[in-house]
Design a protein around this motif. Sequence first.
Motif, mmCIF file in Angstrom:
data_model
loop_
_atom_site.group_PDB
_atom_site.id
_atom_site.type_symbol
_atom_site.label_atom_id
_atom_site.label_comp_id
_atom_site.label_asym_id
_atom_site.label_seq_id
_atom_site.Cartn_x
_atom_site.Cartn_y
_atom_site.Cartn_z
ATOM 1 N N TYR A 194 0.168 68.494 13.870
ATOM 2 C CA TYR A 194 -0.844 69.300 14.538
ATOM 3 C C TYR A 194 -2.224 69.070 13.921
ATOM 4 C CZ TYR A 194 -3.058 73.541 16.325
ATOM 5 O OH TYR A 194 -3.895 74.420 16.940
ATOM 6 N N GLN A 195 -3.243 69.015 14.755
ATOM 7 C CA GLN A 195 -4.618 68.922 14.276
ATOM 8 C C GLN A 195 -5.139 70.342 14.086
ATOM 9 O OE1 GLN A 195 -5.301 66.027 13.055
ATOM 10 N NE2 GLN A 195 -7.070 65.444 14.238
ATOM 11 N N ASP B 132 -7.581 73.222 13.652
ATOM 12 C CA ASP B 132 -8.977 73.587 13.872
ATOM 13 C C ASP B 132 -9.140 74.998 13.318
ATOM 14 O OD1 ASP B 132 -11.521 74.132 14.688
ATOM 15 O OD2 ASP B 132 -11.189 73.645 16.807
ATOM 16 N N LYS B 133 -9.848 75.119 12.201
ATOM 17 C CA LYS B 133 -9.963 76.402 11.489
ATOM 18 C C LYS B 133 -10.508 77.504 12.391
ATOM 19 C CE LYS B 133 -11.816 78.213 7.142
ATOM 20 N NZ LYS B 133 -11.027 79.390 7.249
ATOM 21 N N LEU B 134 -11.450 77.186 13.230
ATOM 22 C CA LEU B 134 -12.041 78.187 14.118
ATOM 23 C C LEU B 134 -11.008 78.727 15.112
ATOM 24 C CD1 LEU B 134 -14.684 79.611 14.881
ATOM 25 C CD2 LEU B 134 -15.078 77.775 16.520
ATOM 26 N N LEU B 135 -10.194 77.838 15.672
ATOM 27 C CA LEU B 135 -9.168 78.282 16.619
ATOM 28 C C LEU B 135 -8.072 79.074 15.916
ATOM 29 C CD1 LEU B 135 -8.739 75.153 18.920
ATOM 30 C CD2 LEU B 135 -9.907 77.302 19.442
ATOM 31 N N SER C 98 1.021 70.381 9.959
ATOM 32 C CA SER C 98 0.021 69.334 9.836
ATOM 33 C C SER C 98 0.120 68.735 8.439
ATOM 34 C CB SER C 98 -1.373 69.924 10.049
ATOM 35 O OG SER C 98 -2.356 68.982 9.728
#
Length: 170
Positions: free
Chosen positions: A38-39, A41-44, A80
């Motif tokens: 998985y990539q 994304d800290k914001l998500l 990840s």
Amino acid sequence: MRKFSRQSRRGRFLLALGLGAIVISASGCTRIRTHQGYQVDKLLVDSVQPGIDNRASVEGTLGRPSFVAQFGEQDWYYVSRDMRSLAFSNPKPVSQTVLHVRFDPAGNVVAVDRMGLEQVAHISPTGDKTPTLGRHRSLFDEIFGNIGAVGAMGAGSAGGAGPGGGPNGS
């Protein structure tokens, strides 16, 4: 116009060949970095809130999980991992993130946990032999130990090994 002798051409060719070999061998020593899973994304990830989100909103925000809990769908995992290796050596993990999203029976988010590389168990096998229970047989026992034992159980037609004499009657 300058003329080159055969020796100077051969010398230049050998020099170019040697430089090419050095460049090719040096390129084999480069570091290889790979990403698996998985990539993140800290914001998500930070936007998923317990008590507010449900399965549908988590799937819409983060996508389908890497894997789901074996019994029921109460736990979703997003895995990840970043790996690094040098040419032909075994890859080593540099960083890892496991995002664990827990749901209640109604499908609402209860908790979002993050685990890193510190949770990975390092197993170091010792020795080059696996200890086994049982008798110890030598090489000659392994090679010659079955002489005379082949066919001893099913010898003869009444022993049940031939056609019509088997345990199932066929």
